[in-house]
Enzyme design. Structure first.
Site, PDB file in Angstrom:
ATOM      1  N   ASP A  92      11.081   2.773   5.542  1.00 11.88           N
ATOM      2  CA  ASP A  92      10.499   1.889   5.668  1.00 11.88           C
ATOM      3  C   ASP A  92      11.160   0.928   6.080  1.00 11.88           C
ATOM      4  O   ASP A  92      12.851   0.374   5.905  1.00 11.88           O
ATOM      5  CB  ASP A  92       9.875   1.226   4.004  1.00 11.88           C
ATOM      6  CG  ASP A  92       9.024   0.113   4.209  1.00 11.88           C
ATOM      7  OD1 ASP A  92       7.457   0.492   3.607  1.00 11.88           O
ATOM      8  OD2 ASP A  92       9.875  -1.013   4.027  1.00 11.88           O
ATOM      9  N   TYR A 110      -4.885  -6.350  17.684  1.00 15.70           N
ATOM     10  CA  TYR A 110      -4.319  -5.720  16.327  1.00 15.70           C
ATOM     11  C   TYR A 110      -6.108  -4.955  15.804  1.00 15.70           C
ATOM     12  O   TYR A 110      -5.676  -3.636  16.007  1.00 15.70           O
ATOM     13  CB  TYR A 110      -4.720  -6.981  14.945  1.00 15.70           C
ATOM     14  CG  TYR A 110      -4.626  -6.387  13.608  1.00 15.70           C
ATOM     15  CD1 TYR A 110      -3.872  -5.564  13.700  1.00 15.70           C
ATOM     16  CD2 TYR A 110      -5.849  -6.720  13.673  1.00 15.70           C
ATOM     17  CE1 TYR A 110      -3.967  -5.103  11.877  1.00 15.70           C
ATOM     18  CE2 TYR A 110      -5.923  -6.415  11.967  1.00 15.70           C
ATOM     19  CZ  TYR A 110      -4.673  -5.107  11.689  1.00 15.70           C
ATOM     20  OH  TYR A 110      -4.518  -4.260  10.197  1.00 15.70           O
ATOM     21  N   LEU A 138       1.252  -1.322  -0.281  1.00 18.81           N
ATOM     22  CA  LEU A 138      -0.013   0.016   0.132  1.00 18.81           C
ATOM     23  C   LEU A 138       0.728   1.176  -0.110  1.00 18.81           C
ATOM     24  O   LEU A 138       0.737   1.848  -1.015  1.00 18.81           O
ATOM     25  CB  LEU A 138      -0.850   0.073   1.401  1.00 18.81           C
ATOM     26  CG  LEU A 138      -1.901  -1.143   1.432  1.00 18.81           C
ATOM     27  CD1 LEU A 138      -2.375  -0.993   2.621  1.00 18.81           C
ATOM     28  CD2 LEU A 138      -2.625  -0.510   0.431  1.00 18.81           C
ATOM     29  N   ASP A 150      12.888   1.202  11.075  1.00 18.68           N
ATOM     30  CA  ASP A 150      11.956   1.080  11.307  1.00 18.68           C
ATOM     31  C   ASP A 150      10.998   2.242  11.956  1.00 18.68           C
ATOM     32  O   ASP A 150      11.801   2.401  12.768  1.00 18.68           O
ATOM     33  CB  ASP A 150      12.404  -0.410  12.591  1.00 18.68           C
ATOM     34  CG  ASP A 150      11.224  -0.603  12.693  1.00 18.68           C
ATOM     35  OD1 ASP A 150      10.166  -0.368  13.051  1.00 18.68           O
ATOM     36  OD2 ASP A 150      11.590  -1.589  14.157  1.00 18.68           O
ATOM     37  N   LYS A 201      -6.246  -0.946  16.573  1.00 18.15           N
ATOM     38  CA  LYS A 201      -7.088  -0.180  14.933  1.00 18.15           C
ATOM     39  C   LYS A 201      -7.856   0.920  15.676  1.00 18.15           C
ATOM     40  O   LYS A 201      -8.292   1.896  14.370  1.00 18.15           O
ATOM     41  CB  LYS A 201      -6.646  -0.765  13.406  1.00 18.15           C
ATOM     42  CG  LYS A 201      -6.261  -1.495  13.207  1.00 18.15           C
ATOM     43  CD  LYS A 201      -4.838  -0.748  12.141  1.00 18.15           C
ATOM     44  CE  LYS A 201      -4.174  -0.913  12.099  1.00 18.15           C
ATOM     45  NZ  LYS A 201      -2.796  -0.343  10.344  1.00 18.15           N
TER      46      LYS A 201
END
Length: 286
Positions: free
Chosen positions: A45, A164, A26, A71, A168
């Site tokens: 990245d 997770y 993405l 990181d 989010k």
């Protein structure tokens, strides 16, 4: 030379964007689409190979960019990236937080170490990146746009992904609150919450059964009958980053083919829409 309707309203001229996790999947699609619109990029990245590939592609395309291998979960790495952007261009207009990932396990079998890893990967780095971006955007006096990439799992139950999905959802609520706090400064904060978009990282994180990527699986689970493409997500990010969305803040775009709207209704082959499995699918499993 006159510009087109989109260029006039997008307002990307001279803009600088920081992208965390912008070299693969993405992130690379988002970086490419922003670069195609003349945005200067600072990217970090963790994937060294993807970093080299993106650096080469941006250079070939004539994009003024800083691409770091590091990181994004490390505050020191984020500091270096934001400092590099400030030293090179002296401004920041856009922040896109892409970094995320998960693994599947029932909560009762998870551990504090696993919780910490999920929170660092999906939530904490967003806080760090925003804390660095906001002062830079305020000092410029031009406003700005922060876009956080979340997931449909922030908006529904996600068995096997409890921490997770909670992380989010935390990003979603953080974004709403930050949007209100920063609205007087014309700094907008929004989210993009896709459903299933096959990427190499998705396979790497081991999200389990990918039968939804099959034509039949996609037709059953996704109202539009196909999985997402990276461009579906990057299109949403470009819109939220641009002047086309200057009066939109504290909200979420859902490039998910209608999955959130269907909320448990499935388009079963030869049966049609139902919120339960047809009898023939249950035969032998009673």
């Amino acid at each position: 030379m006159s510009t087109g309707w989109f260029e006039d309203r997008a307002g990307f001229d001279g803009c600088v964007a920081v992208i965390t996790g912008g070299a693969g999947g993405l992130g690379s699609a988002i970086a490419a689409d922003l670069a195609a619109n003349g945005v200067r990029l600072a990217v970090v990245d963790i994937d060294a190979e993807a970093v080299e590939r993106l650096r080469s592609e941006l250079a070939e395309g004539g994009c003024d960019a800083v691409v770091h291998h590091g990181d994004a979960r490390d505050p020191d790495e984020l500091n270096l990236l934001f400092e590099a952007a400030h030293e090179r261009w002296g401004r920041l207009d856009i922040l896109v937080n892409v970094v995320g990932g998960t693994f599947r396990t029932p909560f009762a079998e998870s551990t504090p170490k696993g919780w910490d890893a999920l929170l660092r990967t999906n939530f904490h780095h967003v806080l760090h990146a925003c804390s660095l971006a906001v002062p830079m955007m305020k000092s410029g006096g031009r406003g700005g746009s922060i876009v956080n990439v979340t997931t449909i799992e922030a908006h529904r139950a996600a068995p096997g992904f409890a921490v997770y999905s909670a992380a989010k959802a935390a990003v979603e609520q953080f974004s709403r609150t930050l949007a209100v706090e920063l609205a007087p400064d014309r700094i907008r904060v929004n989210n993009v919450a896709p459903d299933f978009v096959p990427t190499p990282n998705l396979a790497r994180f081991g999200s389990g059964d990918h039968s939804m990527a099959t034509p039949v699986g996609a037709r059953v689970a996704i109202p539009m009958g196909r999985v997402g493409h990276v461009s579906d997500v990057s299109n949403s990010v470009v819109f939220l980053a641009s002047g086309l969305s200057t009066f939109i803040t504290g909200t979420t775009l859902h490039p998910d083919g209608g999955t959130l709207a269907s909320s448990g209704w499935f388009n079963w082959p030869d049966t049609g829409w139902a919120n339960y499995a047809p009898t023939r699918f249950l035969e032998g499993h009673a």
